[in-house]
Design an enzyme around this catalytic site. Structure first.
Site, PDB file in Angstrom:
ATOM      1  N   ASP A 127       0.813  -1.217   0.000  1.00 48.31           N
ATOM      2  CA  ASP A 127       0.000   0.000   0.000  1.00 48.31           C
ATOM      3  C   ASP A 127       0.851   1.275   0.000  1.00 48.31           C
ATOM      4  O   ASP A 127       2.087   1.207  -0.019  1.00 48.31           O
ATOM      5  CB  ASP A 127      -0.957  -0.061   1.205  1.00 48.31           C
ATOM      6  CG  ASP A 127      -2.296   0.608   0.926  1.00 48.31           C
ATOM      7  OD1 ASP A 127      -2.378   1.426   0.000  1.00 48.31           O
ATOM      8  OD2 ASP A 127      -3.267   0.313   1.660  1.00 48.31           O
TER       9      ASP A 127
ATOM     10  N   GLY B  25      -2.993   4.635  -8.306  1.00 43.72           N
ATOM     11  CA  GLY B  25      -2.972   5.343  -9.586  1.00 43.72           C
ATOM     12  C   GLY B  25      -2.411   6.751  -9.525  1.00 43.72           C
ATOM     13  O   GLY B  25      -2.482   7.493 -10.503  1.00 43.72           O
ATOM     14  N   VAL B  26      -1.835   7.119  -8.380  1.00 43.24           N
ATOM     15  CA  VAL B  26      -1.410   8.510  -8.173  1.00 43.24           C
ATOM     16  C   VAL B  26      -0.408   8.972  -9.242  1.00 43.24           C
ATOM     17  O   VAL B  26      -0.570  10.016  -9.861  1.00 43.24           O
ATOM     18  CB  VAL B  26      -0.787   8.687  -6.771  1.00 43.24           C
ATOM     19  CG1 VAL B  26      -0.319  10.117  -6.561  1.00 43.24           C
ATOM     20  CG2 VAL B  26      -1.777   8.280  -5.693  1.00 43.24           C
TER      21      VAL B  26
ATOM     22  N   ASP C 251      -9.682   3.811  -3.830  1.00 47.76           N
ATOM     23  CA  ASP C 251     -10.435   2.641  -3.352  1.00 47.76           C
ATOM     24  C   ASP C 251     -11.839   2.565  -3.951  1.00 47.76           C
ATOM     25  O   ASP C 251     -12.555   3.569  -4.025  1.00 47.76           O
ATOM     26  CB  ASP C 251     -10.594   2.700  -1.829  1.00 47.76           C
ATOM     27  CG  ASP C 251      -9.279   2.457  -1.132  1.00 47.76           C
ATOM     28  OD1 ASP C 251      -8.233   2.440  -1.815  1.00 47.76           O
ATOM     29  OD2 ASP C 251      -9.288   2.282   0.094  1.00 47.76           O
TER      30      ASP C 251
HETATM   31  C1  GLA Z   1      -5.925   1.493   1.326  1.00 47.59           C
HETATM   32  C2  GLA Z   1      -6.057   0.482   0.188  1.00 47.59           C
HETATM   33  C3  GLA Z   1      -7.237  -0.424   0.450  1.00 47.59           C
HETATM   34  C4  GLA Z   1      -7.043  -1.137   1.776  1.00 47.59           C
HETATM   35  C5  GLA Z   1      -6.862  -0.129   2.881  1.00 47.59           C
HETATM   36  C6  GLA Z   1      -6.482  -0.776   4.189  1.00 47.59           C
HETATM   37  O1  GLA Z   1      -6.984   2.367   1.370  1.00 47.59           O
HETATM   38  O2  GLA Z   1      -6.194   1.151  -1.028  1.00 47.59           O
HETATM   39  O3  GLA Z   1      -7.393  -1.350  -0.594  1.00 47.59           O
HETATM   40  O4  GLA Z   1      -5.944  -1.994   1.684  1.00 47.59           O
HETATM   41  O5  GLA Z   1      -5.821   0.809   2.564  1.00 47.59           O
HETATM   42  O6  GLA Z   1      -6.189   0.143   5.170  1.00 47.59           O
END
Ligand code: GLA
Length: 455
Positions: free
Chosen positions: A189, A224-225, A244
């Site tokens: 992440d 995608g940033v 998300d």
């Molecule tokens: C980010 C990710 C999500 C998920 C959350 C968990 O927002 O993009 O897919 O993994 O973190 O905290």
């Protein structure tokens, strides 16, 4: 001295161009090139004016993984931080007993919140003692004993998004720890990244994973940033192209359109990731979820289930287990597919797709372009076609051959992947169907020349 005429100059120039072309061609003998997947089995490259395939397959990581998009399950969309080892083990059991595992959903991915908020005195990440008292290795052993694979989550920053330890500057230690537990997949992440460019933060974990000697799928979650399609295929097996997903029609359609822009950059070895499936989480209708699943399959998106598979409705089950839709996204062993019941079988229709070209929106019309035609070339000269009605009223939607990339003279059979039957054995020029509001119909078109009678 002989006079050099304009004609001579022209002839010399033509000869020079010809010799150069021959030399270049000679240097590009197929035997010296990695085989372009389009050309496997004598396939022809589909019309590239419609499907920009110029970036297809040119930069892939090549760690032997992700020949087709990854399939599996992930805890985040449904459970958020509210899960434990019991939930995961029950999920594993459900994946097996429902038959989802057999269809290819084989990565069981635990997302954020599996770890204690701080590292231990040796600097290691520690599984949360309340939710994972038996530890991750125990879980990995259980998952492996069922023939499935374990995915874990970390972050290319100081902390994960839910403030657990991140792996920035701990890449080699953390990768070694994950490998020692038997981890098969890492979702990585982008939170708390200190403003360091992702192009700098993501490669060290690739190198660390490689250094473990264990084969670990590397899934970049950079949202995608920095347009990861442009650089991430040398680094990971998939890269998130968007923020998300949420369990709503609005979010799902927006994300589909963003991911669509990067179609040229996907291919075997590295895939655009428009985020995990929301099918079965309750925020969309059956038709909307059917469209979500259809378009994700057509876009060669990872098919990572995000609902509670221990408690699926029959409708959710029907969507997630549609073999014909999955086969657009995956390579199946042929015996996995249920043979079609139709009396005529087109030899090349019921098979999977090793080609791995991301299908895309090729045409749209109506108010705000809400009558949409999505399509993509498949192996064996087939095409996948989706008629997606994003308007609020039912309508007939027409796909013209020109828009899809078929010669107008081509006659195809049309197999409906949701009705599981042929709806035409000889369509020419165009194909139309009635599509309910927010519904999506999906088809495979195959040249009729390939037809044979069922024996
Ligand atoms: C980010 C990710 C999500 C998920 C959350 C968990 O927002 O993009 O897919 O993994 O973190 O905290």
């Amino acid at each position: 001295m002989a006079k050099i005429s304009g004609k001579h100059v022209l002839l010399t120039a033509i000869l020079y161009v010809y010799i150069t072309a021959v030399a270049v061609t000679a240097r590009l003998l197929p035997s010296e090139l990695p085989l372009h997947p389009y050309l496997i089995n004598g396939q022809h490259k589909p019309i590239s004016k419609i499907y920009d395939t110029s970036k297809y397959g040119i930069l892939q990581l090549g760690n032997g993984l992700a020949n087709t998009p990854q399939m599996g399950w992930n805890s985040w969309n449904y459970f958020r931080c509210d899960f434990d080892e019991k939930v995961i083990k029950e999920t594993v059991d459900a994946l097996v007993t429902t038959g989802l595992a057999k269809l290819g959903y084989n990565y069981v991915n635990i997302d954020d919140c599996w770890a204690e908020p701080t590292r231990n005195s040796e600097g290691k990440i520690v599984p949360d003692s309340k939710s994972f008292p038996s530890g991750v290795k125990d879980l990995a052993d259980y998952i492996h004993s069922k023939g499935l694979k374990l995915g874990i989550y970390s972050d290319a920053g100081l902390y994960t998004c839910q403030i657990r330890p991140g792996s920035l500057k701990h890449e080699y230690d953390d990768a070694a720890l994950f490998a020692s537990w038997g981890v098969d997949y890492l979702k990585y992440d982008n939170c708390f990244n200190l403003g360091i460019e992702p192009e700098e933060r993501y490669p060290p974990m690739r190198d660390a994973l490689n250094a473990t000697g264990r084969t670990i799928f590397y899934s970049l979650c950079e949202w995608g940033v920095n347009n990861p399609a442009l650089w991430a295929s040398k680094i990971g097996n998939s890269w998130r192209t968007t923020d998300d997903i949420e369990d709503s029609w609005e979010s799902m359609t927006t994300i589909a359109d963003i991911n669509n822009k990067w179609a040229a950059y996907a291919g075997p070895g590295g895939w655009n990731d428009p985020d995990m499936l929301e099918v079965g989480n309750g925020g969309m209708t059956f038709e909307e979820y059917r469209g979500h699943f259809s378009i994700w399959a057509l876009m060669k998106a990872p098919l990572i289930i995000g609902c509670d598979v221990r408690n699926m409705t029959a409708e959710t089950y029907d969507i997630l287990t549609n073999e014909e839709v999955i086969s657009v996204n995956q390579v199946f062993l042929n015996d996995l597919l249920t043979p079609p019941s139709s009396s005529v079988i087109f030899a090349n229709e019921i098979s999977s797709d090793p080609l791995g070209v991301q299908g895309k929106k090729v045409d749209s019309y109506g108010p705000d372009g809400c009558y949409q035609i999505w399509a993509g070339p498949l192996s064996e000269q087939r095409f996948v076609l989706a008629l997606w009605n994003r308007c609020s009223k039912p309508s007939t939607i027409t796909a013209n051959w020109g828009a899809i990339g078929l010669e107008s003279s081509t006659t195809v059979s049309v197999r409906d992947l949701w009705k599981h039957k042929y709806v035409s054995l000889n369509s020419a020029t165009s194909f139309s169907a009635h599509v309910d509001a927010h519904a999506c119909e999906m088809y495979i078109l195959a040249p009729v020349a390939a037809a044979r009678s069922a024996s």
